[in-house]
Scaffold this motif. Structure first.
Motif, mmCIF file in Angstrom:
data_model
loop_
_atom_site.group_PDB
_atom_site.id
_atom_site.type_symbol
_atom_site.label_atom_id
_atom_site.label_comp_id
_atom_site.label_asym_id
_atom_site.label_seq_id
_atom_site.Cartn_x
_atom_site.Cartn_y
_atom_site.Cartn_z
ATOM 1 N N ILE A 187 0.884 -1.230 -0.035
ATOM 2 C CA ILE A 187 0.027 -0.195 -0.037
ATOM 3 C C ILE A 187 0.841 1.256 -0.002
ATOM 4 O O ILE A 187 0.697 2.080 -0.733
ATOM 5 C CB ILE A 187 -0.990 0.069 1.272
ATOM 6 C CG1 ILE A 187 -2.051 -1.276 1.033
ATOM 7 C CG2 ILE A 187 -1.781 1.409 1.411
ATOM 8 C CD1 ILE A 187 -2.717 -1.202 2.170
ATOM 9 N N ARG A 454 -5.735 -5.947 5.119
ATOM 10 C CA ARG A 454 -5.883 -4.440 5.029
ATOM 11 C C ARG A 454 -6.847 -3.999 4.169
ATOM 12 O O ARG A 454 -7.392 -2.887 4.311
ATOM 13 C CB ARG A 454 -4.415 -4.107 4.714
ATOM 14 C CG ARG A 454 -3.280 -4.416 5.497
ATOM 15 C CD ARG A 454 -1.906 -4.069 5.240
ATOM 16 N NE ARG A 454 -1.525 -2.669 5.108
ATOM 17 C CZ ARG A 454 -0.359 -2.268 4.820
ATOM 18 N NH1 ARG A 454 0.659 -3.072 4.723
ATOM 19 N NH2 ARG A 454 -0.061 -0.934 4.737
ATOM 20 N N ARG A 455 -6.874 -4.691 2.927
ATOM 21 C CA ARG A 455 -8.152 -4.332 2.051
ATOM 22 C C ARG A 455 -9.427 -4.324 2.629
ATOM 23 O O ARG A 455 -10.242 -3.551 2.661
ATOM 24 C CB ARG A 455 -7.754 -5.241 0.821
ATOM 25 C CG ARG A 455 -8.569 -4.560 -0.553
ATOM 26 C CD ARG A 455 -8.620 -5.515 -1.422
ATOM 27 N NE ARG A 455 -7.249 -5.456 -2.236
ATOM 28 C CZ ARG A 455 -6.492 -6.465 -2.868
ATOM 29 N NH1 ARG A 455 -7.173 -7.505 -3.365
ATOM 30 N NH2 ARG A 455 -5.573 -6.385 -3.303
ATOM 31 N N LEU A 458 -9.919 -1.542 4.972
ATOM 32 C CA LEU A 458 -9.935 -0.384 4.526
ATOM 33 C C LEU A 458 -11.551 -0.180 3.857
ATOM 34 O O LEU A 458 -12.144 0.792 3.998
ATOM 35 C CB LEU A 458 -8.944 -0.049 3.375
ATOM 36 C CG LEU A 458 -7.645 0.273 3.609
ATOM 37 C CD1 LEU A 458 -6.838 -0.157 2.149
ATOM 38 C CD2 LEU A 458 -7.697 1.791 3.983
ATOM 39 N N ARG A 461 -13.928 0.519 6.679
ATOM 40 C CA ARG A 461 -13.388 1.826 7.220
ATOM 41 C C ARG A 461 -12.993 1.249 8.917
ATOM 42 O O ARG A 461 -13.431 2.100 9.736
ATOM 43 C CB ARG A 461 -14.637 2.673 7.499
ATOM 44 C CG ARG A 461 -15.091 3.209 6.291
ATOM 45 C CD ARG A 461 -16.347 4.224 6.474
ATOM 46 N NE ARG A 461 -16.556 4.774 5.189
ATOM 47 C CZ ARG A 461 -16.328 5.494 4.320
ATOM 48 N NH1 ARG A 461 -15.010 6.146 4.858
ATOM 49 N NH2 ARG A 461 -16.821 6.170 3.161
#
Length: 504
Positions: A187, A454-455, A458, A461
């Protein structure tokens, strides 16, 4: 009836002399690069992409597909004979296949791998023809949260896969996850744990670790023995073909591996690899006949199941690429690139706008798998001859073979030095009685797990509840927790230790 008429069109296309020659060329080349550790189908196909400008679309794609599933066949050969997995999906095959070779049963192991792969390839081809759209819908249900949960389940399954101490199995997985963190952050783009060494910014190569821990580690372990105990292969070769009992033991494992591979192969990000590990875990948990060889000591089910799974997975990984234009792995991304070069837009319209290409490619997979069996089974006798070479001559050849493969990865000496370092690590594992296969699974799945974690966070939120509010993700995590509970229950834990103690 539509499927039959479509398959008839496919075989009419695939069985032309020109397309048969390219299928044979792809199958031969795939077998060779599978046997040679380090090269791999991705690098070979990338090098061959410029050559397809001069070819029509159908023979070009048939050849590239042959390279891919041919490499799955070839990868098992070195895994069984010299404990060097040619492909990542052959890592599990080495556990029991190499032990069979040491006991003079390399012929039975190679035949089980070849015939299991052929059966799985045929079933995978039929599944592509019949169930491509619904299986693609299943793959669509998987978002980042589901992938993270699936990989968590895979890592917990690896604890079951490892022989001996649970603590050692967990330690190996954690070490694999830590090694997987040496790369550039996906990222932020910042190098991590590379210690300002430029070669580590892209991470340590899988082939480097696998060849070091398995291949070089095995050589060091053998050289540490007294000369009279150094001959690792028995001189008594017990036939080139499986016995009737081997067939009866292996066939249910082939069916189970084919089923797992057919489902997991559709999923992006190493479905064939996950399938081979999952198949081995399932075989270890499936009750065998009384008196069969323990796992880790040359059980033929430990070869037949994973080999069937990785070949079925290799076949069904074509489904999302052919039906949606979505490549599930690097090889399929190159196939999409090849279609684009030939002016074909990958996606659902390929089936209707280019039926000869779509069905010809599917039919060529069956033809290619048949060719691979015809090519590989007669070679078994030749491969067995390798095992009669004295070890003092064999190990320098293996060492040279590994170094050439490692150097060709990036044309860089650094990979050779890293493999030598991991050879010492592999020797340490041998002395400590640690099983290296879970380390490799952790190493491969670690970066993919982190990326999907992590995706998912994300997209939600930062809400961790997304992993349990999505039904499919929650179901996979529930199975993972259940597996942990089963392994940690004291009575089962003691029984497991006793089983592996008896196996040793």
């Amino acid at each position: 009836m539509d499927i039959l008429s479509n398959l008839a069109l496919g075989f009419e296309t695939a069985l032309t002399l020109n397309n048969l020659l390219y299928a044979l060329m792809g199958a031969l080349l795939g077998t060779l690069i599978g046997v040679l550790p380090g090269l791999g189908p991705v690098a070979t196909m990338a090098m061959l992409l410029p050559s397809i400008y001069a070819l029509d679309a159908v023979p070009a794609l048939i050849m590239l597909a042959g390279i891919y599933y041919g490499a799955q066949y070839g990868g098992s050969t070195t895994a069984i004979l010299i404990n060097v997995p040619g492909e990542s999906s052959s890592v599990v095959t080495a556990i029991d296949g190499y032990q069979m070779a040491r006991k003079g049963r390399a012929g039975a192991a190679l035949a089980a791998a070849g015939l299991g792969s052929f059966f799985a390839g045929c079933v995978g081809t039929l599944i592509i023809a019949a169930f491509a759209p619904p299986l693609t819908e299943l793959a669509f249900q998987f978002g980042p949260a589901e992938y993270f949960s699936l990989m968590t389940l895979g890592l917990i399954g690896a604890v079951v896969l490892a022989s001996g101490s649970l603590l050692k199995a967990v330690a190996m997985i954690v070490l694999g996850l830590l090694l997987g963190q040496i790369n550039t952050d996906v990222i932020s783009g910042v190098p991590r744990y590379s210690f300002d060494i430029p070669e580590l910014t892209d991470g340590i190569g899988f082939v480097t670790i696998a060849m070091g821990v398995f291949g070089l580690g095995e050589i060091i372990a053998n050289l540490s023995r007294p000369a009279e105990h150094r001959e690792v292969f028995t001189k008594d070769v017990k036939g080139l073909w499986p016995t009737w009992q081997d067939v009866r033991d292996a066939f249910p494992a082939v069916l189970r591996g084919t089923s797992l591979g057919s489902i997991l192969g559709v999923l992006p990000g190493g479905g064939a690899l996950l399938a081979s590990f999952a198949a081995y875990t399932v075989e270890k948990k499936t009750r065998g006949r009384p008196g069969e060889v323990p796992f880790g000591q040359g059980n033929i089910r430990g070869v037949a199941g994973p080999e069937s799974a990785n070949n079925a997975g290799a076949q069904t990984s074509f489904i999302p690429m052919l039906t949606l234009g979505i490549p599930p792995n690097a090889v399929m991304a190159l196939m999409v690139g090849a279609m684009t070069i030939k002016g074909i837009q990958p996606g659902p319209q390929v089936m209707s706008s280019n039926p000869e290409l779509f069905w010809g490619l599917i039919a060529s997979m069956w033809v290619g798998n048949f060719m691979l069996v015809i090519l590989n089974l007669p070679l078994i006798g030749i491969w067995i001859k390798l095992l009669t070479v004295p070890y003092r001559l064999l190990f320098p050849a293996i060492l040279c073979f590994c170094c050439i493969g490692l150097y060709t990865l990036n044309n860089n000496n650094f990979d050779v030095y890293m493999a030598a370092l991991f050879g010492l690590v592999g020797y340490g594992f041998f002395k400590l009685g640690c099983e290296p296969a879970p380390l490799l699974l952790g190493f491969i799945l670690g970066p993919m797990m982190e990326e999907n974690l992590r995706r998912a966070l994300l997209l939600s939120r930062g809400d961790w509840g997304t992993f349990v509010t999505r039904p499919l993700s929650a179901g996979l995590l529930a199975v993972a927790v259940l597996m942990m509970v089963v392994v940690l229950v004291p009575a089962i834990g003691r029984q497991r230790e006793q089983t592996f103690h008896e196996a040793d």
